[in-house]
Enzyme design. Structure first.
Site, PDB file in Angstrom:
ATOM      1  N   LYS A 109      43.601  34.996  36.927  1.00 20.06           N
ATOM      2  CA  LYS A 109      43.589  36.414  38.517  1.00 20.06           C
ATOM      3  C   LYS A 109      43.040  36.110  39.192  1.00 20.06           C
ATOM      4  O   LYS A 109      42.946  36.839  39.993  1.00 20.06           O
ATOM      5  CB  LYS A 109      43.655  36.646  37.318  1.00 20.06           C
ATOM      6  CG  LYS A 109      44.057  38.400  38.203  1.00 20.06           C
ATOM      7  CD  LYS A 109      45.325  38.904  38.726  1.00 20.06           C
ATOM      8  CE  LYS A 109      45.662  40.087  39.222  1.00 20.06           C
ATOM      9  NZ  LYS A 109      46.676  39.988  39.629  1.00 20.06           N
ATOM     10  N   CYS A 118      44.037  44.657  44.711  1.00 21.25           N
ATOM     11  CA  CYS A 118      43.749  43.558  43.715  1.00 21.25           C
ATOM     12  C   CYS A 118      42.908  42.523  45.021  1.00 21.25           C
ATOM     13  O   CYS A 118      42.084  42.347  45.129  1.00 21.25           O
ATOM     14  CB  CYS A 118      45.097  42.662  43.831  1.00 21.25           C
ATOM     15  SG  CYS A 118      45.558  43.308  42.109  1.00 21.25           S
TER      16      CYS A 118
END
Length: 423
Positions: free
Chosen positions: A215, A269
């Site tokens: 991720k 993010c």
């Protein structure tokens, strides 16, 4: 819990990822209890409404709440599966703050039972899932915890990050592939059974650490490539060249795909997660760290260019178009557009008109500065200067006839036909 027929699911955190995830799981037939620390959010969801802007989310939540498949609370209850989707912000020194994850895990530990599955979805530094397992081992000595026991554990603990695009969350939660990392291979297999209930994309199992780094790698890859585009835009400005034309032409090469520059990089993010890799391996990440610095510096560069344009037009009203961190959403987290607009508002006060169709009130950063929230039509009517900060579709739709005489700083390249100076 082997059958997985109609599991009871608890989703910890009802934000931009947690609420859509809870609603999708509820639509699959599970009974879902969503947990949030904010009682106003809990009340909103229990009334069948939503507190965030996402395509089709309002209708989905209304439906699953009406059918009794989704309800919200401020505290968890016993269930079969627990999904943790709480924030993992970076501190001021860019180190990761996993306190919300550990608080949520402690709440789950109080009600978890043998046979349950615990899945962390929050973007986290490598090793966080192992920390969650260690917390369970401390809090629940009556249970055999994976990685902390001999023989078959009583519960499964896994990590499965989301990889969705705001504005397409409900589609991508179902269609995108998922990487499922277990504390043990058995944990990964147990979590895999759960995701197969509602995910059409391929589900690939691995270790928890590999899934965590996957991720972070995805977001760091994007950040590095955006940094190249942002640096390229500064070079083009210094040479008097149209960066948007250069990128269009360069991308005609079969092995070149340059991303779009902008006023910086935002969102929870891409603007945050690369620092988690840097924090974990500082000496091994000079490129990732530099990319973060390049993208953060683009905000100050944009402020300087906007200030120069505004100073060249003394006293006239100025429209700052957009506050969100990307187009067509209401998410302002880590938004470079908001930082630029707020700085300009503090400098130029009531001259600044903020045009953001996805909010009804100005954020706290604008308090006391005199700037006002305007709509697109009002800005076209009264503002000779446009600072384009977000490429919302409504801004793209403004025809040349209505902006021909505007002085424009277009940080998103949405108007390639815009004259360099007013006609």
């Amino acid at each position: 819990m082997e059958s997985m027929a109609e599991p009871d699911v608890v989703v910890m955190g009802l934000g931009y990822i947690g609420l859509p995830t809870a609603a999708i799981i509820a639509r699959s037939g599970a009974k879902v209890l969503g947990i949030d620390v904010d009682p106003d959010i809990v009340e909103t969801i229990n009334s069948g409404r939503v507190h965030i802007e996402e395509i089709d989310l309002d209708g989905l939540v209304s439906g699953v709440v009406a059918r009794g498949n989704l309800r919200a609370s401020t505290s968890p209850a016993p269930a079969d599966i627990f999904v943790i989707a709480v924030p993992t912000p970076a501190r001021t020194d860019h180190s990761p703050d996993i306190s919300y994850v550990l608080q949520a895990a402690a709440s789950v530990a109080a009600v978890v039972k043998a046979g349950d599955i615990v899945i962390l979805e929050s973007t986290s530094p490598v090793g966080t899932t192992a920390e969650v397992a260690a917390l369970f081992a401390r809090e629940r000595p009556d249970l055999k915890i994976p990685g902390h026991c001999a023989g078959t554990p009583d519960i499964a603990i896994a990590y499965c990050p989301e990889r969705v695009l705001p504005g397409r969350i409900l589609v991508e939660l179902i269609d995108n592939d998922r990487v499922i990392g277990g504390v043990t291979p058995r944990c990964a297999r147990k979590a895999l059974q759960f995701y197969r209930r509602f995910v059409r994309g391929e589900c690939v199992t691995t270790s928890a650490a590999a899934a965590e780094m996957t991720k972070l790698t995805e977001n760091a890859f994007r950040d590095v490539n955006i940094a190249f585009a942002n640096e390229l835009s500064r070079v083009a400005d210094s040479l008097g060249v149209d960066v948007w034309e250069v990128i269009r032409l360069a991308n005609r090469h079969p092995r070149v795909n340059i991303l779009s520059p902008g006023p910086g990089v935002g969102g929870h993010c891409i603007a945050v997660d690369p620092w988690f890799l840097v924090h974990s391996a500082r000496e091994e990440t000079p490129l990732i760290r530099t990319a973060r610095e390049v993208n953060d510096a683009k905000v100050d560069y944009t402020i300087e260019r906007a200030t120069a344009l505004i100073d060249s037009m003394p006293g006239v009203p100025v429209a700052c178009l957009g506050l969100a961190f990307k187009a067509n959403i209401d998410d302002f987290r880590e938004s470079p557009a908001l930082k630029v607009a707020a700085t300009l508002a503090q400098r130029f006060g009531e001259r600044i008109h903020i045009v953001e169709p996805y909010t009804k009130t100005l954020p706290a950063a604008f308090a006391g500065c005199g700037a006002q929230l305007s709509d697109v039509d009002a800005a076209i009517e009264i503002c000779p200067v446009f600072i384009v900060l977000v490429d919302h579709e409504v801004f793209r739709s403004i025809p040349l006839a209505e902006r021909r005489n505007k002085h424009v700083l277009d940080t998103r390249g949405i108007w390639p036909d815009q004259p360099a100076v007013p006609a």
